[in-house]
Design a protein around this motif. Structure first.
Motif, PDB file in Angstrom:
ATOM      1  N   GLN A  68     -71.299  32.587 -66.588  1.00 53.97           N
ATOM      2  CA  GLN A  68     -72.566  32.541 -67.307  1.00 53.97           C
ATOM      3  C   GLN A  68     -73.706  33.040 -66.432  1.00 53.97           C
ATOM      4  OE1 GLN A  68     -73.614  28.726 -68.955  1.00 53.97           O
ATOM      5  NE2 GLN A  68     -75.457  29.502 -69.943  1.00 53.97           N
ATOM      6  N   ILE A  69     -74.498  33.976 -66.965  1.00 51.06           N
ATOM      7  CA  ILE A  69     -75.615  34.541 -66.213  1.00 51.06           C
ATOM      8  C   ILE A  69     -76.973  34.175 -66.819  1.00 51.06           C
ATOM      9  CG2 ILE A  69     -74.286  36.450 -65.269  1.00 51.06           C
ATOM     10  CD1 ILE A  69     -75.567  38.241 -67.454  1.00 51.06           C
ATOM     11  N   HIS A 106     -68.127  23.367 -65.673  1.00 52.78           N
ATOM     12  CA  HIS A 106     -69.592  23.416 -65.634  1.00 52.78           C
ATOM     13  C   HIS A 106     -70.122  24.211 -64.447  1.00 52.78           C
ATOM     14  CE1 HIS A 106     -68.750  20.199 -62.764  1.00 52.78           C
ATOM     15  NE2 HIS A 106     -69.970  20.390 -62.283  1.00 52.78           N
ATOM     16  N   ASP A 107     -69.307  24.367 -63.391  1.00 53.70           N
ATOM     17  CA  ASP A 107     -69.774  25.046 -62.186  1.00 53.70           C
ATOM     18  C   ASP A 107     -69.415  26.531 -62.149  1.00 53.70           C
ATOM     19  OD1 ASP A 107     -67.058  24.889 -61.838  1.00 53.70           O
ATOM     20  OD2 ASP A 107     -67.131  23.851 -59.908  1.00 53.70           O
ATOM     21  N   VAL A 133     -69.088  20.447 -74.854  1.00 48.99           N
ATOM     22  CA  VAL A 133     -70.477  20.895 -74.944  1.00 48.99           C
ATOM     23  C   VAL A 133     -70.609  22.345 -74.508  1.00 48.99           C
ATOM     24  CG1 VAL A 133     -72.797  20.544 -74.041  1.00 48.99           C
ATOM     25  CG2 VAL A 133     -71.377  18.570 -74.611  1.00 48.99           C
ATOM     26  N   ILE A 134     -69.964  22.685 -73.373  1.00 49.34           N
ATOM     27  CA  ILE A 134     -70.048  24.052 -72.867  1.00 49.34           C
ATOM     28  C   ILE A 134     -69.503  25.036 -73.879  1.00 49.34           C
ATOM     29  CG2 ILE A 134     -69.149  25.640 -71.128  1.00 49.34           C
ATOM     30  CD1 ILE A 134     -69.213  23.340 -69.144  1.00 49.34           C
ATOM     31  N   VAL A 135     -68.322  24.710 -74.424  1.00 49.93           N
ATOM     32  CA  VAL A 135     -67.695  25.636 -75.364  1.00 49.93           C
ATOM     33  C   VAL A 135     -68.543  25.788 -76.618  1.00 49.93           C
ATOM     34  CG1 VAL A 135     -65.705  26.004 -76.863  1.00 49.93           C
ATOM     35  CG2 VAL A 135     -65.360  25.265 -74.521  1.00 49.93           C
TER      36      VAL A 135
END
Length: 376
Positions: free
Chosen positions: A49-50, A253-254, A325-327
């Motif tokens: 993720q950017i 998450h990282d 949550v991330i997905v």
């Protein structure tokens, strides 16, 4: 092979495999979803993720320190990105209403998703692929085929959109230029800015997990990078394909990744335990192997000393919750193997269907004014 969200990599890639980089933007519009932003855009390079934008914060922010080098190319980069996203938020919201009308729906929870972007081979300097696809409520809606320069409608409700977009030759030419020129240009820049991070290779920690004595045994690898990896069970030196269930590669998450593979133990004899091992293989040839040993298995029913091992399960559930949550935020599609990767197209919707107009969609880095419409 397995799918990773939108696109599946060929697993067990040899060390001589070409270095294919991808730029992808994932857009998620939500209707009546409690405690979730109405609109989210996530940008990714090589699945890392950017950038992030959502309708609550109303600002595009960097998720990698090296992304701030974009101001060397354009000092107003972040302001432009935010402006484009704010405009797209309104149009994308209207897309949901169009979708609901197409599917004869009046209310309830609904999700519109879009992915767009490109792939580039930094060894040959060739553009490998360009992609743009939409989904509605978890199902494919429409996607662009760059080779034939046509839109593919897998459902009847998308046919009107297909006909409309196929006939718009000016828009088609503009889209093709985005996929083959503009998108690769920024992808190369991002790879240049973040090469040290994007080219790193991190091996995972590997654990053996089991819910109950009758449950399959899970080999879980987490913390690896990049996501071009394989995880498998083998007996002696032979890879197992029966009684094995492979999981998806999922983001942590990282920015690292995790995956798992289950082994059915029901037919396993005690004397054969030492012959089994779980092997993680990272692109480039690095491996981590963990031999099957009852003493190493962690469960939520008891530890080796007979006590309840609640710490492990709590931790695993916590990771799962974060991943959900991330997905959701990333809004990745889990597509069939034939579907390509997605990409970042900020869009403006065809919601003015009532007036017969199709507002233009802006995409890519904010300075591009595209003609890509969302006209659902």
């Amino acid at each position: 092979m397995r799918l990773f969200l939108a696109l599946c990599f060929l697993l067990g890639i040899p060390s001589g495999a070409p270095e294919i980089h991808s730029l992808k933007y994932v857009v998620t519009g939500a209707s009546q979803v409690p405690n979730f932003p109405e609109y989210v855009i996530v940008g990714l390079v090589d699945e890392l993720q950017i950038t992030h934008y959502d309708s609550n914060t109303r600002r595009v922010v960097s998720k990698q320190d090296w992304m701030y080098k974009t101001t060397e190319e354009d000092p107003t980069y972040w302001e432009k990105e935010t402006g484009v996203s704010l405009g797209d938020q309104q149009s994308f919201k209207a897309d949901i209403e169009i979708m609901k009308e197409r599917f004869n729906q009046t209310g309830g929870v609904h999700i519109v998703q879009k992915m767009y972007g490109c792939e580039w081979d930094d060894e040959t300097d060739e553009v490998v692929n360009g992609f743009h696809q939409y989904g509605y409520d978890g199902e494919d809606f429409i996607s662009f085929d760059l080779k034939t320069e046509t839109w593919i409608a897998p459902v009847q409700q998308a046919v009107p959109t297909k006909h409309k977009w196929d006939k718009d030759k000016a828009k088609m030419a503009f889209d093709k230029n985005y996929f083959t020129s503009f998108c690769p240009y920024w992808l190369k820049k991002y790879v240049e800015f973040g090469r040290s991070s994007l080219m790193r290779k991190d091996l995972p920690s590997v654990s053996l997990l089991q819910k109950t004595p009758s449950s399959p045994l899970t080999c879980h690898a987490t913390g690896f990078y990049p996501d071009r990896a394989d995880l498998f069970w083998k007996k002696d030196e032979e890879e197992l394909h029966e009684d094995v269930v492979r999981g998806e590669i999922l983001p942590n998450h990282d920015g690292s990744f995790q995956m798992s593979v289950d082994l059915d133990l029901s037919g396993l004899q005690d004397e054969d335990w030492g012959r089994y091992s779980c092997v993680f293989h990272l692109a480039g040839g690095q491996e981590v192997s963990k031999r099957l040993d009852k003493r190493d298995i962690r469960t939520n029913w008891k530890t080796n000393d007979g006590g309840l091992d609640t710490g492990l399960i709590g931790g695993v559930l916590g990771v799962v919750a974060v991943l959900v949550v991330i997905v959701c935020i990333i809004g990745f599609f889990v597509y069939k193997k034939k579907h390509p990767k997605g990409f970042r197209a900020t869009n403006t919707s065809e919601t003015s269907s009532s007036s017969g107009e199709d507002p233009a969609v802006k995409k890519g880095s904010s300075e591009e004014q595209s003609m890509l419409k969302t006209s659902a």
